[in-house]
Design an enzyme around this catalytic site. Structure first.
Site, PDB file in Angstrom:
ATOM      1  N   TYR A   1      -2.788  -0.514  10.480  1.00 25.88           N
ATOM      2  CA  TYR A   1      -2.776  -0.516   8.743  1.00 25.88           C
ATOM      3  C   TYR A   1      -1.125  -0.317   8.514  1.00 25.88           C
ATOM      4  O   TYR A   1      -0.505  -1.159   7.817  1.00 25.88           O
ATOM      5  CB  TYR A   1      -3.711   0.008   8.311  1.00 25.88           C
TER       6      TYR A   1
ATOM      7  N   SER B   1       1.005  -1.230   0.067  1.00 28.92           N
ATOM      8  CA  SER B   1       0.193  -0.058   0.055  1.00 28.92           C
ATOM      9  C   SER B   1       0.866   1.161   0.012  1.00 28.92           C
ATOM     10  O   SER B   1       2.029   1.040   0.132  1.00 28.92           O
ATOM     11  CB  SER B   1      -0.697  -0.067   1.383  1.00 28.92           C
TER      12      SER B   1
HETATM   13  C1  GCO Z   1      -6.974   4.998   4.722  1.00 26.90           C
HETATM   14  C2  GCO Z   1      -7.137   4.217   3.588  1.00 26.90           C
HETATM   15  C3  GCO Z   1      -5.759   3.525   3.115  1.00 26.90           C
HETATM   16  C4  GCO Z   1      -6.175   2.716   1.987  1.00 26.90           C
HETATM   17  C5  GCO Z   1      -5.047   2.220   1.149  1.00 26.90           C
HETATM   18  C6  GCO Z   1      -4.159   3.253   0.585  1.00 26.90           C
HETATM   19  O1  GCO Z   1      -7.683   4.750   5.829  1.00 26.90           O
HETATM   20  O2  GCO Z   1      -6.143   5.930   4.565  1.00 26.90           O
HETATM   21  O3  GCO Z   1      -8.156   3.164   3.738  1.00 26.90           O
HETATM   22  O4  GCO Z   1      -5.263   2.653   4.312  1.00 26.90           O
HETATM   23  O5  GCO Z   1      -6.935   1.528   2.125  1.00 26.90           O
HETATM   24  O6  GCO Z   1      -4.494   1.388   1.854  1.00 26.90           O
HETATM   25  O7  GCO Z   1      -3.310   2.485  -0.301  1.00 26.90           O
END
Ligand code: GCO
Length: 256
Positions: free
Chosen positions: A160, A147
């Site tokens: 994340y 990501s």
């Molecule tokens: C957020 C988004 C990101 C996207 C993605 C970007 O909350 O900023 O959900 O996490 O999912 O990963 O590449």
């Protein structure tokens, strides 16, 4: 080999984790249209069956493997079953991912662990059981779905970003160990794509305006726009590419 056929996936069997919806389903469709036979994965049998039926109605060869990518025992059994019943997995896309957004100071241990387990540990577990088989065959392609958050963070996405940052380095670690066996391990790094995972953001006018201003292409990505990078990394066109993260982000990471 004629240049066009470098991208032909005919005869390949691709396992895509987290592929009953979202980017995983789009990646599966694209790899299938490039010639691969598909193994869809998710935890929900009903959603998997619906996704498989949809892709079969489009003329693609599809089977399903419902298992929890965070449970090593289930992964080991599922990989053995897929290879016994469907054939050797030659392309693995570690795509499974979830979001549990919260400020770090309010984030529960469960919210942290669920995201790390699903978005990072799962890639280790599935590759741990697929890679030895690729190594024995001296051929294989592994694509991890990273990501832009493998490089940058945003408030409320600490779990994340940590997972996706770890997945970037796991991609490189896999390459250092398995490239010598003619296994290529790379990653795709999506920017902001409109999917079920980002729906709350797409529907937020303030966030939508911000991301369109922050992304040089001035728009959200469409899931099908990730397919070209996946076909490249799944095909003979990338036989000397290893440990790379291919960002598909509309220019986001190029801009301050
Ligand atoms: C957020 C988004 C990101 C996207 C993605 C970007 O909350 O900023 O959900 O996490 O999912 O990963 O590449």
């Amino acid at each position: 080999m004629a240049a066009r056929s470098l991208f032909d996936l005919s005869g390949q069997i691709a396992l895509i984790t987290g592929s009953s919806q979202g980017l995983g389903l789009a990646l599966a469709r694209g790899l299938g249209q490039a010639g691969a036979s598909l193994v869809l994965n998710g935890r929900c049998e009903a959603k998997l069956a619906a996704a498989a039926e949809l892709l079969r109605s489009e003329g693609l060869r599809v089977t399903t493997a419902a298992f929890d990518v965070t449970q090593g025992g289930a992964v080991e059994q599922a990989v053995a079953k897929v290879e016994a019943e469907f054939g050797p997995i030659s392309v693995l896309v570690n795509n499974a991912g979830i979001h549990r957004r919260a400020p770090l100071e309010e984030m529960s241990e469960t919210q942290w662990r669920e995201v790390i387990d699903t978005n990072l540990t799962s890639a280790f577990l599935v590759a741990r059981h697929v890679a030895p088989r690729m190594i024995a065959r001296r051929a294989g392609k592994i694509i991890n779905t990273c990501s832009v958050m493998s490089e940058v963070g945003r408030p409320t996405t600490g779990n994340y970003a940590a997972a996706k940052g770890g997945l970037k380095m796991l991609t490189r670690a896999m390459a250092t160990e398995w490239a010598r066996h003619n296994v290529q391990i790379n990653a795709i790094g999506p920017g902001y794509f409109a999917t079920e995972l980002t729906a709350p953001l797409v529907q937020n006018p303030k966030f939508n305006d911000w991301i369109c201003a922050r992304t040089p292409a001035a728009r959200w990505g469409k899931p099908e726009e990730l397919v070209g990078a996946a076909i490249f990394l799944a095909s003979a066109a990338s036989d000397f590419v290893n440990g790379q993260i291919l960002y598909v982000d509309g220019g986001l990471l190029a801009a301050i």
